[in-house]
Design an enzyme around this catalytic site. Structure first.
Site, PDB file in Angstrom:
ATOM      1  CB  SER A 154      41.204  48.897  38.902  1.00 32.00           C
ATOM      2  OG  SER A 154      40.376  47.631  38.298  1.00 32.00           O
ATOM      3  CG  ASP A 210      40.359  42.563  44.572  1.00 31.20           C
ATOM      4  OD1 ASP A 210      40.421  42.050  43.626  1.00 31.20           O
ATOM      5  OD2 ASP A 210      40.424  43.869  44.624  1.00 31.20           O
ATOM      6  CG  HIS A 265      41.706  44.029  40.837  1.00 34.17           C
ATOM      7  ND1 HIS A 265      40.585  44.480  41.893  1.00 34.17           N
ATOM      8  CD2 HIS A 265      41.396  44.791  39.548  1.00 34.17           C
ATOM      9  CE1 HIS A 265      40.024  45.473  41.288  1.00 34.17           C
ATOM     10  NE2 HIS A 265      40.270  45.580  39.969  1.00 34.17           N
TER      11      HIS A 265
END
Ligand SMILES: *[C@@H]1O[C@H](CO)[C@@H](O)[C@H](O)[C@H]1NC(C)=O
Ligand SMILES: *[C@@H]1O[C@H](CO)[C@@H](O)[C@H](O)[C@H]1NC(C)=O
Length: 371
Positions: free
Chosen positions: A49, A335, A338
């Protein structure tokens, strides 16, 4: 004299023609391959991600962030990037004067769109085939990412440029940013008392060997410039901090990350002799992120513990349309996992131009681009 010159000309023409026939690539023009900065034409990106730029938008998965507040500071809004603005790949691309690299899964990623490279990364994926599947659903594992590159993009690019992969790949950076999820979402979720329990050392060796296998495969097709990014200090991300009794970083998670990173750096040294002509660069983002977490104010950050956005459920991703901190550049984490664009900027600057070998080894990406 004149006839001697004509003779030489004729020889050159015959020779060029013959070498064309031999390589079957009469169209391959070196100049076509050099329009980024230095000798870098583009980037091929594999990983999770932290570098997924929208591939998961096309999957049935919980690891999908194509909604606000993600992208709140990105010129195109929410694109599936797991941060408020640009990720590390976007920012490295800026420094290399490349356009945004398109995600492989987007049907528009074809034709001229692939000339500056393609991003295959998938949120929640890891090096192992089964990593992320239990938690997220559909993910593209590293095997499939590399397969997509070799079986789909590479033949298209060869046809488009009239070059063989050996002629063109040396002009691209091959970037790997993976491994974190193999610990968080795989190893540490296994039953440690199972009769099949693997030691952390053995597990790490399996990951590194598998990664090396992919690097070697791409090397054999002509890849020469590789960038291997470390795992971040996973033990210090907000979702893990929240689960720790005293709110401190998880030593177990950070230890695993350091072990992996240590082996990754060793791989850079051993690969040099096994893959002649290649240059591998180890980027120690672990150290840079941990330095920021330990001393946020030195870099202008105020909060290194809490997510900037309102997170949902398990505390990993932002709530759809949920609240968001006002000043994103004062937060380390966007978040539960991340980093913010502000942290990514620090990372990209270090990766691109730091002279400290403890940060980027043995050379930085600017130097790698000029080789
Ligand atoms: C142990 O590993 C074997 C072989 O990989 C597998 O068939 C078996 O299901 C595993 N057992 C457990 C308890 O995970
Ligand atoms: C946002 O945070 C940064 C870093 O802490 C700071 O330099 C800047 O002045 C802040 N901006 C506003 C509008 O408060």
């Amino acid at each position: 004299m004149a006839s001697a010159r004509a003779h030489t000309h004729l020889l050159i023409i015959v020779f060029s023609f013959l070498s064309c026939l031999l390589s079957c690539n009469c169209l391959c023009a070196a100049s076509e391959l050099r329009d980024g900065f230095g000798k870098v034409k583009g980037l091929f990106v594999f990983g999770d991600s932290l570098v997924d730029n929208g591939n998961n938008n096309f999957l049935q998965t919980l690891a999908k962030v194509n909604y606000t507040p993600y992208g709140i500071d990105f010129p195109l809004g929410p694109t599936g990037r797991f941060t408020n603005g640009k990720n590390l790949i976007d920012l490295l691309g800026d420094r290399l004067r490349l356009p945004l690299i398109p995600p492989f899964n987007d049907p528009a990623t074809k034709g001229n769109e692939i000339l500056h490279g393609v991003d295959y990364a998938s949120g929640s994926s890891g090096i192992l085939d089964d990593t992320g599947v239990a938690l997220a659903g559909q993910v593209i594992n590293l095997n499939q990412q590399v397969k997509n590159f070799i079986e789909v993009t590479l033949p298209d690019l060869e046809a488009k440029l009239g070059c063989s992969s050996h002629q063109l790949l040396a002009n691209y950076l091959i970037i790997f940013n993976t491994g974190g999820n193999d610990y968080i979402q795989n190893y540490f979720r296994r039953d440690p008392h199972s009769i099949n329990a693997t030691s952390l050392e053995d597990f790490t060796d399996t990951l590194i060997n598998s990664l090396y296998h992919h690097i070697k495969k791409i090397y054999e097709l002509g890849g020469r410039k590789f960038v291997l990014n470390a795992i971040y200090p996973s033990g210090c991300v907000p979702v893990i901090l929240a689960s720790q009794s005293r709110g401190q970083c998880s030593d177990i998670q950070n230890h695993a990350a350091r072990l992996f990173n240590h082996r990754l750096k060793q791989l850079v040294d051993t690969a040099r002799s096994h893959l002649p002509g290649s240059v591998l660069v180890f980027f120690n983002s672990y150290r840079i992120v941990l330095d920021i977490i330990n001393n946020p104010s030195s870099r202008g950050f105020i909060d290194a513990r809490n997510p900037c956005c309102e997170v949902m459920g398990q505390g990993i991703v932002c709530k759809r349309g949920g609240g968001v901190c006002r000043n994103r550049s004062s937060y380390v984490f966007f978040d539960g996992i991340h980093s913010t664009e502000a942290v990514n900027v620090v990372l990209a600057d270090k990766a691109y131009s730091s002279d400290a070998k403890s940060q980027v080894y043995p050379i930085n990406i600017h130097q790698l681009a000029l080789i």
